[in-house]
Design an enzyme around this catalytic site. Structure first.
Site, short mmCIF file in Angstrom:
data_model
loop_
_atom_site.label_atom_id
_atom_site.label_comp_id
_atom_site.label_asym_id
_atom_site.label_seq_id
_atom_site.Cartn_x
_atom_site.Cartn_y
_atom_site.Cartn_z
N HIS A 26 0.75 -1.55 0.46
CA HIS A 26 -0.11 0.15 -0.46
C HIS A 26 0.88 1.21 -0.23
CE1 HIS A 26 0.07 -0.67 4.18
NE2 HIS A 26 1.04 0.64 4.08
C1 T46 Z 1 2.68 0.92 6.35
C2 T46 Z 1 3.24 -0.55 7.61
C3 T46 Z 1 5.13 -0.43 7.21
C4 T46 Z 1 -3.98 -0.54 13.59
O1 T46 Z 1 -5.64 -0.40 13.76
N1 T46 Z 1 -4.25 0.50 13.52
C5 T46 Z 1 -2.40 0.98 13.45
O2 T46 Z 1 -2.54 1.61 14.11
C6 T46 Z 1 -1.94 -0.23 12.50
C7 T46 Z 1 -0.78 0.22 11.69
C8 T46 Z 1 -3.30 -0.75 12.26
N2 T46 Z 1 -4.56 -1.22 12.12
C9 T46 Z 1 -4.60 -2.37 10.94
C10 T46 Z 1 -5.14 -2.13 10.06
C11 T46 Z 1 -5.37 -3.96 9.36
O3 T46 Z 1 -6.75 -4.45 9.99
O4 T46 Z 1 -3.79 -3.88 11.24
C12 T46 Z 1 -4.39 -4.27 10.47
C13 T46 Z 1 -3.16 -4.70 9.78
O5 T46 Z 1 -2.53 -3.65 9.37
P1 T46 Z 1 -1.84 -3.74 7.35
O6 T46 Z 1 -2.28 -4.81 6.94
O7 T46 Z 1 -1.96 -2.06 6.74
O8 T46 Z 1 -0.29 -3.31 8.00
P2 T46 Z 1 1.03 -3.79 7.67
O9 T46 Z 1 2.09 -4.53 8.26
O10 T46 Z 1 0.89 -4.23 5.79
O11 T46 Z 1 1.24 -2.20 7.21
C14 T46 Z 1 1.67 -1.33 8.55
C15 T46 Z 1 0.98 0.12 8.52
O12 T46 Z 1 -0.34 -0.17 8.36
C16 T46 Z 1 1.39 0.76 7.40
O13 T46 Z 1 0.41 2.09 7.66
O14 T46 Z 1 3.45 1.74 6.31
O15 T46 Z 1 3.27 -0.86 8.31
#
Ligand code: T46
Length: 130
Positions: free
Chosen positions: A46
């Site tokens: 993303h």
């Molecule tokens: C990024 C990379 C480096 C939350 O509820 N609060 C939060 O602060 C975050 C970061 C995530 N979430 C929830 C959203 C999703 O339902 O946690 C779940 C997993 O998040 P995501 O799939 O976006 O995780 P990554 O590891 O793919 O990405 C994360 C960050 O979301 C993103 O901003 O830049 O780490």
């Protein structure tokens, strides 16, 4: 862009200081960290519209791919003495987590799902129309 942090070291070990608007170039509003990672499951895929972040591999290693829509760059994070500054509008992917990897992220804003661009075609369209 890689940021280098200078550890304050003595016989007891190293101490690394992270300060908003000093060695971290934004006000830090949120900190999160990724643990229990599995190299079979890359993460990210993303971009963000406004959010700036710094990724620090506190333990272990991982590989980060950054794509600005024109070129891709890869960074291997191997040290808690370095941070990867991740600006808005960079498509990011996190790969090859070591079993002991702990990836900490400092963020310039609170969590806001509407700041995410989670499809690559949409990401390219936003760049083309900027
Ligand atoms: C990024 C990379 C480096 C939350 O509820 N609060 C939060 O602060 C975050 C970061 C995530 N979430 C929830 C959203 C999703 O339902 O946690 C779940 C997993 O998040 P995501 O799939 O976006 O995780 P990554 O590891 O793919 O990405 C994360 C960050 O979301 C993103 O901003 O830049 O780490």
């Amino acid at each position: 862009m890689l940021l280098n942090f200078t550890p304050i070291g003595d016989g007891r070990g190293d101490l690394i200081v992270l300060e908003a608007m000093k060695n971290i170039p934004f006000e830090i509003k949120r900190v999160y960290y990724l643990t229990n990672l599995n190299s079979k499951y890359p993460r990210g895929f993303h971009a963000h519209k406004k959010l700036e972040q710094v990724l620090i591999c506190l333990q272990g290693t991982c590989r980060i791919v950054l794509d600005d829509g024109v070129e891709c760059r890869e960074f291997k994070l191997t040290s808690a003495n370095q941070g990867l500054l991740l600006d808005k509008f960079f498509w990011r992917e996190m790969h090859d987590f070591s079993d002991d990897c702990i990836l900490m992220v400092l963020a310039s804003d609170y969590y806001n799902e509407s700041d995410y661009i989670r499809d690559y075609v949409g990401f390219k369209e936003v760049l083309e129309n900027a």
